[in-house]
Design a protein around this motif. Structure first.
Motif, PDB file in Angstrom:
ATOM      1  N   UNK A 328       0.817  -1.223   0.000  1.00 23.20           N
ATOM      2  CA  UNK A 328       0.000   0.000   0.000  1.00 23.20           C
ATOM      3  C   UNK A 328       0.846   1.266   0.000  1.00 23.20           C
ATOM      4  N   UNK A 329       2.089   1.182   0.523  1.00 20.60           N
ATOM      5  CA  UNK A 329       2.980   2.342   0.516  1.00 20.60           C
ATOM      6  C   UNK A 329       3.887   2.396  -0.683  1.00 20.60           C
ATOM      7  N   UNK A 330       3.731   1.449  -1.607  1.00 18.25           N
ATOM      8  CA  UNK A 330       4.424   1.423  -2.891  1.00 18.25           C
ATOM      9  C   UNK A 330       5.941   1.375  -2.742  1.00 18.25           C
ATOM     10  N   UNK A 331       6.666   2.027  -3.655  1.00 20.29           N
ATOM     11  CA  UNK A 331       8.121   1.915  -3.707  1.00 20.29           C
ATOM     12  C   UNK A 331       8.761   2.416  -2.422  1.00 20.29           C
ATOM     13  N   UNK A 332       8.215   3.471  -1.845  1.00 17.67           N
ATOM     14  CA  UNK A 332       8.782   4.012  -0.612  1.00 17.67           C
ATOM     15  C   UNK A 332       8.711   2.990   0.518  1.00 17.67           C
ATOM     16  N   UNK A 333       7.591   2.283   0.621  1.00 18.66           N
ATOM     17  CA  UNK A 333       7.461   1.269   1.664  1.00 18.66           C
ATOM     18  C   UNK A 333       8.431   0.122   1.424  1.00 18.66           C
ATOM     19  N   UNK A 334       8.582  -0.292   0.169  1.00 21.78           N
ATOM     20  CA  UNK A 334       9.519  -1.363  -0.154  1.00 21.78           C
ATOM     21  C   UNK A 334      10.937  -0.976   0.258  1.00 21.78           C
ATOM     22  N   UNK A 335      11.349   0.236  -0.070  1.00 24.11           N
ATOM     23  CA  UNK A 335      12.692   0.689   0.291  1.00 24.11           C
ATOM     24  C   UNK A 335      12.879   0.690   1.807  1.00 24.11           C
ATOM     25  N   UNK A 336      11.883   1.177   2.544  1.00 21.71           N
ATOM     26  CA  UNK A 336      11.998   1.230   3.998  1.00 21.71           C
ATOM     27  C   UNK A 336      12.109  -0.166   4.610  1.00 21.71           C
TER      28      UNK A 336
END
Length: 421
Positions: A328-336
């Motif tokens: 749900x947080x997209x690329x930013x969530x994946x990076x985090x």
């Protein structure tokens, strides 16, 4: 061309079996259509099949058979057409206007945005390449965390304004009473606390690009002034009646439905139409089938370059968990999640527990994720077909797949080409 510093390779259309020159993906093709145009187009077609997306410049004249179907189909895809007996200077200037490769921007400025090989990211890369050199306002839409600012920076870096300032402003992070001052500046004494003249973002970015993130949060009075910038190219500092000319390209981004905001009276309709000249849709991560593992490994490699960490890759179960999650947080969530996992991982392989991803995904979630991916794939195919005027070969080249794959996808998604046309 050689004297100007270009490495030049020649394919002679006069030869019946002209060999294609061995060139890299960063090459630019110059196609002489003033004589032997049909043979030149055949060579160009071969080049474009070997190097999808290669930019080319056409030289045309009175002997160019513009009515020939092959030539007529090729001309709209040229980066630039030089007509008549043009000088070498005109060609040299045209070559300099060809934007740099998106991959170069990927390495320096936006690697996480364009990493991947999905139809969605290919379409995004092509649109960035198309929109970058155009001096028109552009609206970037997409969910939170999809990389809207990174897309804006890529557009700036590929534009003729790349050497000028890039100003990124989050409209939702500025207090309402300070928005006008931040954007357009103020004069000394114009309000309490204005102890000195302040230059706003628009004035300081003169000649460059202004990126307005979360444009839907901009107050109505600031929207009025922004409309004036777009219409007249001028601003006024608070406390001044003097108009100041500014030369900026405006990029705006939003994750909210601006059409709905217009209907509710929260956003000016005339400003919306001014901003919505060009539109770039950022695909959510769930639509980027096949890209998640590539992105995750990229984030891990980048993190390892800056910090010593034992983790080097992802376990098989971790890769399954990455692909099963809805993000749900997209690329930013994946990076985090990847960065956090790299810190806490005890072994060389990151596990689902390190990523804080459970493999016990409810069936309903799996079904909805699969449905979303299927819908995204269908949308990407339809968009590409329309953009290529339903030319199957062109659609296949844009998606970098075979014609058979395009037909298979059309059959899979029950797309009747005759009805879509």
């Amino acid at each position: 061309m050689i004297r100007a510093g270009w490495r030049t390779l020649v394919a002679d259309p006069a030869r019946h079996e002209a060999e294609l020159p061995e060139c890299g993906d960063a090459a630019i093709a110059v196609v002489d259509l003033r004589a032997s145009a049909q043979a030149a187009v055949r060579i160009l077609t071969g080049l474009r099949e070997a190097h999808p997306g290669i930019a080319w410049i056409g030289l045309t004249g009175s002997r160019t058979p513009s009515g020939d179907p092959c030539v007529r189909r090729a001309l709209p895809h040229a980066f630039e057409i030089i007509e008549g007996t043009s000088s070498f200077g005109a060609l040299r200037q045209a070559l300099m206007r060809v934007p740099g490769d998106v991959d170069a921007v990927q390495e320096e400025d936006a690697p996480s945005l364009l990493t991947g090989n999905s139809p969605a990211i290919r379409a995004l890369s092509q649109n960035i390449r198309k929109f970058a050199p155009v001096e028109l306002p552009l609206l970037i839409t997409g969910e939170t965390g999809t990389g809207k600012e990174m897309a804006a920076r890529a557009l700036h870096q590929l534009s003729p304004r790349r050497a000028k300032p890039f100003a990124a402003i989050n409209c939702g992070a500025i207090a309402a009473n300070l928005v006008q001052s931040e954007l357009f500046g103020h004069e000394r004494g114009s309000f309490t606390g204005a102890t000195a003249r302040r230059i706003g973002h628009f004035e300081s970015a003169d000649g460059g690009t202004v990126f307005l993130d979360e444009i839907g949060d901009l107050p109505l009075d600031a929207q009025t002034n922004l409309l004036r910038v777009l219409q007249e190219g001028t601003i006024e500092r608070i406390g001044s009646c003097q108009s100041i000319h500014v030369d900026v390209r405006v990029l705006a981004a939003t994750h909210v439905d601006l059409e709905k905001a217009v209907a509710q009276g929260r956003f000016r309709e005339d400003l919306f139409y001014r901003l919505n000249v060009l539109r770039l849709r950022m695909p959510p991560l769930r639509e980027r089938t096949g890209d998640i593992e590539l992105l995750a490994q990229h984030f891990l490699d980048a993190f390892r370059e800056s910090y010593g960490t034992r983790a080097r890759a992802f376990s098989s179960s971790a890769r399954k968990a990455l692909n099963a999650f809805a993000w749900p947080g997209n690329v930013r969530e994946l990076m985090n999640r990847v960065q956090r996992a790299a810190v806490i991982a005890d072994d060389a392989l990151i596990t689902p527990d390190d990523l804080e991803l459970s493999m016990e995904t409810p069936c309903g979630d799996r079904d909805s994720l699969g449905s979303a991916r299927t819908s995204a794939e269908r949308e990407a195919i339809v968009d590409c077909l329309r953009a290529s005027a339903f030319n199957i070969s062109e659609c296949a080249r844009r998606l970098r797949v075979s014609r058979v794959t395009v037909y298979r996808l059309c059959k899979k998604h029950q797309l009747a080409l005759d009805q879509l046309r």
